[in-house]
Design an enzyme around this catalytic site. Sequence first.
Site, PDB file in Angstrom:
ATOM      1  N   SER A 123      10.362 -17.742 -19.815  1.00 51.01           N
ATOM      2  CA  SER A 123      10.956 -18.824 -20.802  1.00 51.01           C
ATOM      3  C   SER A 123      10.999 -19.769 -21.716  1.00 51.01           C
ATOM      4  O   SER A 123       9.537 -19.350 -22.570  1.00 51.01           O
ATOM      5  CB  SER A 123      12.232 -19.193 -19.796  1.00 51.01           C
ATOM      6  OG  SER A 123      13.196 -19.419 -20.155  1.00 51.01           O
ATOM      7  N   HIS A 125      12.765 -14.547 -22.853  1.00 53.30           N
ATOM      8  CA  HIS A 125      14.092 -14.151 -22.144  1.00 53.30           C
ATOM      9  C   HIS A 125      15.236 -14.610 -23.828  1.00 53.30           C
ATOM     10  O   HIS A 125      14.848 -15.774 -24.293  1.00 53.30           O
ATOM     11  CB  HIS A 125      14.706 -13.836 -21.644  1.00 53.30           C
ATOM     12  CG  HIS A 125      14.312 -15.216 -20.812  1.00 53.30           C
ATOM     13  ND1 HIS A 125      15.248 -14.773 -19.311  1.00 53.30           N
ATOM     14  CD2 HIS A 125      14.713 -16.228 -20.875  1.00 53.30           C
ATOM     15  CE1 HIS A 125      15.304 -16.619 -19.300  1.00 53.30           C
ATOM     16  NE2 HIS A 125      15.147 -17.225 -20.092  1.00 53.30           N
TER      17      HIS A 125
END
Length: 202
Positions: free
Chosen positions: A106, A131
Amino acid sequence: MNALETQGLGMIPMVIEQSGRGERSYDIYSRLLKERVIFLVGPVNDQTANLVVAQLLFLESENPDKDISFYINSPGGSVSAGMAIFDTMNFIKPDVSTLCTGMAASMGAFLLAAGAKGKRFALPNSKVMIHQPLGGMQGQATEIEIHAREILKTREQLNKILAERTGQPLEKIQRDTERDYFLSADESREYGLVDQVIHRRS
């Protein structure tokens, strides 16, 4: 990262140095900071971002022409905290070399890719995951709508930066970040998140 902030990681080793003026002891992270090494271990939040930003600014003031090494092992976290680190990495004069140890997920992956071009590394068994930003909001429908629009703008902003940092088309970044997208160290190099997988210090 200082001794208080790293207590959750267990005992912090101390390093004792001898000099003409006697002995001096440092916690291991302070000693490595002298060598221009910064760590991001654990979640990206306002507290960890504050420590990283302060260390980046300090090392720039010590020597604006010498690279800084930034070791990342993080599951990600707050976008605003991560962007504070990202902007500071770009703001300061020294190049910031990034290295993934363990996992950069992330916002951790975003910061890994944010290192100076040609100076972004991963260790051979590390993993990277990208993501879209996550968000949760409660309240009136209008407030939820405002926050939904903001998170979509944030997603677009992060995707554009990732496309620029990796050399991947924006459409591919948008597709890949729809869900958790895991990459090995070698796959991260092929994707453009890092420049080299290093097995041994040269």
